[in-house]
Design a protein around this motif. Structure first.
Motif, mmCIF file in Angstrom:
data_model
loop_
_atom_site.group_PDB
_atom_site.id
_atom_site.type_symbol
_atom_site.label_atom_id
_atom_site.label_comp_id
_atom_site.label_asym_id
_atom_site.label_seq_id
_atom_site.Cartn_x
_atom_site.Cartn_y
_atom_site.Cartn_z
ATOM 1 N N PRO A 181 52.193 68.155 18.605
ATOM 2 C CA PRO A 181 52.436 67.951 20.036
ATOM 3 C C PRO A 181 52.845 66.514 20.332
ATOM 4 O O PRO A 181 52.433 65.587 19.628
ATOM 5 N N PRO A 182 53.645 66.297 21.370
ATOM 6 C CA PRO A 182 53.963 64.927 21.792
ATOM 7 C C PRO A 182 52.719 64.248 22.352
ATOM 8 O O PRO A 182 51.687 64.891 22.578
ATOM 9 N N ALA A 183 52.840 62.960 22.608
ATOM 10 C CA ALA A 183 51.677 62.191 23.054
ATOM 11 C C ALA A 183 51.086 62.714 24.360
ATOM 12 O O ALA A 183 49.892 62.556 24.617
ATOM 13 N N TRP A 184 51.910 63.368 25.177
ATOM 14 C CA TRP A 184 51.425 63.843 26.478
ATOM 15 C C TRP A 184 50.818 65.246 26.404
ATOM 16 O O TRP A 184 50.378 65.795 27.422
ATOM 17 N N GLY A 185 50.777 65.830 25.220
ATOM 18 C CA GLY A 185 50.212 67.171 25.080
ATOM 19 C C GLY A 185 49.103 67.205 24.048
ATOM 20 O O GLY A 185 48.827 66.223 23.360
ATOM 21 N N ARG A 186 48.479 68.352 23.931
ATOM 22 C CA ARG A 186 47.420 68.517 22.935
ATOM 23 C C ARG A 186 47.464 69.945 22.369
ATOM 24 O O ARG A 186 47.952 70.858 23.021
ATOM 25 N N PHE A 187 46.939 70.080 21.171
ATOM 26 C CA PHE A 187 46.852 71.373 20.510
ATOM 27 C C PHE A 187 45.394 71.809 20.487
ATOM 28 O O PHE A 187 44.530 71.074 20.030
ATOM 29 N N THR A 235 51.706 68.407 30.182
ATOM 30 C CA THR A 235 52.748 68.327 31.202
ATOM 31 C C THR A 235 53.717 67.214 30.828
ATOM 32 O O THR A 235 53.324 66.060 30.654
ATOM 33 N N ASP A 236 54.976 67.577 30.690
ATOM 34 C CA ASP A 236 56.011 66.619 30.334
ATOM 35 C C ASP A 236 56.182 65.631 31.487
ATOM 36 O O ASP A 236 56.531 66.034 32.607
ATOM 37 N N PRO A 237 55.939 64.328 31.254
ATOM 38 C CA PRO A 237 56.031 63.362 32.355
ATOM 39 C C PRO A 237 57.452 63.184 32.896
ATOM 40 O O PRO A 237 57.623 62.770 34.040
#
Length: 266
Positions: free
Chosen positions: A164-170, A198-200
């Motif tokens: 996941p990108p820094a703004w998301g979590r698994f 949530t994509d900023p």
């Protein structure tokens, strides 16, 4: 372990694109594409031509990212024009990749921001759409086993998974699943779960099934899905049923895996 060399990927882009073109050149342009029923053969020809045009531009302008206001080609109005556009686009993609080092920085929509991403992704794009073309025309040929095995890996690593990108979590689900490619002697272990965030930039919220590859698995997996490279690749891409796919193990882990690979891919 499934990766091919850049030269091999480029050879597959050439050969799969040539087969795709040959099949559609002799196909009724109004024939429906079984895996993409909203498309006819002419739409399929335009789609891969436009995709290959786009990635030729990405590699040609590397490392700059494409812009929303970049001009795009107009769709030709007949089959002859579509074939000519495809020839030009496919040739441009091959030429761009031939002139680029796979390790060079280049934009992509994935984590891998190097030319090598396009080598791999476009080999699989051409392979699956070649299968689409053949299914549309009613005549199919085998998938290359080594490329299909890498296609299964790409699906697990990129198309249905990835960090996941820094703004998301698994959020891990129940158990782990071994994806066993029987004719390649390869097993890819994945953990089904949920990606939340949530994509900023776009403000789009995500909360859905996801897979993470387990790089150093230990112990037994909760479930196993097995098949040849071609059977698994075509099934996961929704280009074939699951007649060649077998399951064993925990149903909850199986359900988590299936939930992550249900969304169709064009």
């Amino acid at each position: 372990m499934t990766r091919l060399s850049p030269t091999e990927y480029l050879d597959h882009i050439r050969s799969e694109s040539a087969r795709f073109r040959a099949v559609l050149a002799g196909c009724d342009p109004a024939a429906r594409v079984p895996a993409c029923p909203d498309w006819d053969a002419a739409d399929l020809l335009w789609h891969l031509g436009e995709v290959q045009w786009f990635w030729s531009q990405v590699i040609g302008r590397r490392p700059a990212a494409p812009r929303e206001d970049d001009p795009r080609p107009d769709r030709p109005g007949d089959t002859a024009g579509l074939l000519a556009f495809f020839d030009e686009s496919s040739g441009a993609l091959v030429a761009a990749l031939e002139s680029a080092d796979p390790t060079e920085p280049a934009w992509s929509w994935a984590d891998e921001q190097r030319v090598g991403f396009t080598y791999r992704r476009q080999a699989h794009e051409a392979l699956i759409h070649r299968l689409d073309a053949e299914q549309t025309a009613g005549t199919t040929t085998p998938l290359d086993a080594r490329l299909a095995a890498d296609g299964v890996a790409e699906l697990m690593e990129v198309m249905y998974g990835g960090e996941p990108p820094a703004w998301g979590r698994f959020e891990p689900g129940v158990g782990q699943v071994d994806v066993r490619i029987t004719d390649a002697g390869e097993t890819i272990r994945v953990r089904p779960g949920t990606f939340v965030g949530t994509d900023p930039e776009s403000g789009k919220a995500y909360d859905g099934p996801h897979l993470l590859v387990v790089p150093e698995p230990s112990g037994a997996a909760a479930a196993t899905v097995a098949g040849t490279a071609a059977d698994l690749d075509a099934w996961l891409w929704k280009r074939a049923g699951d007649a060649g796919v077998t399951w064993d193990g925990d149903e909850a882990a199986r359900d988590g895996f299936l939930a992550a690979v249900i969304p169709p891919l064009d």
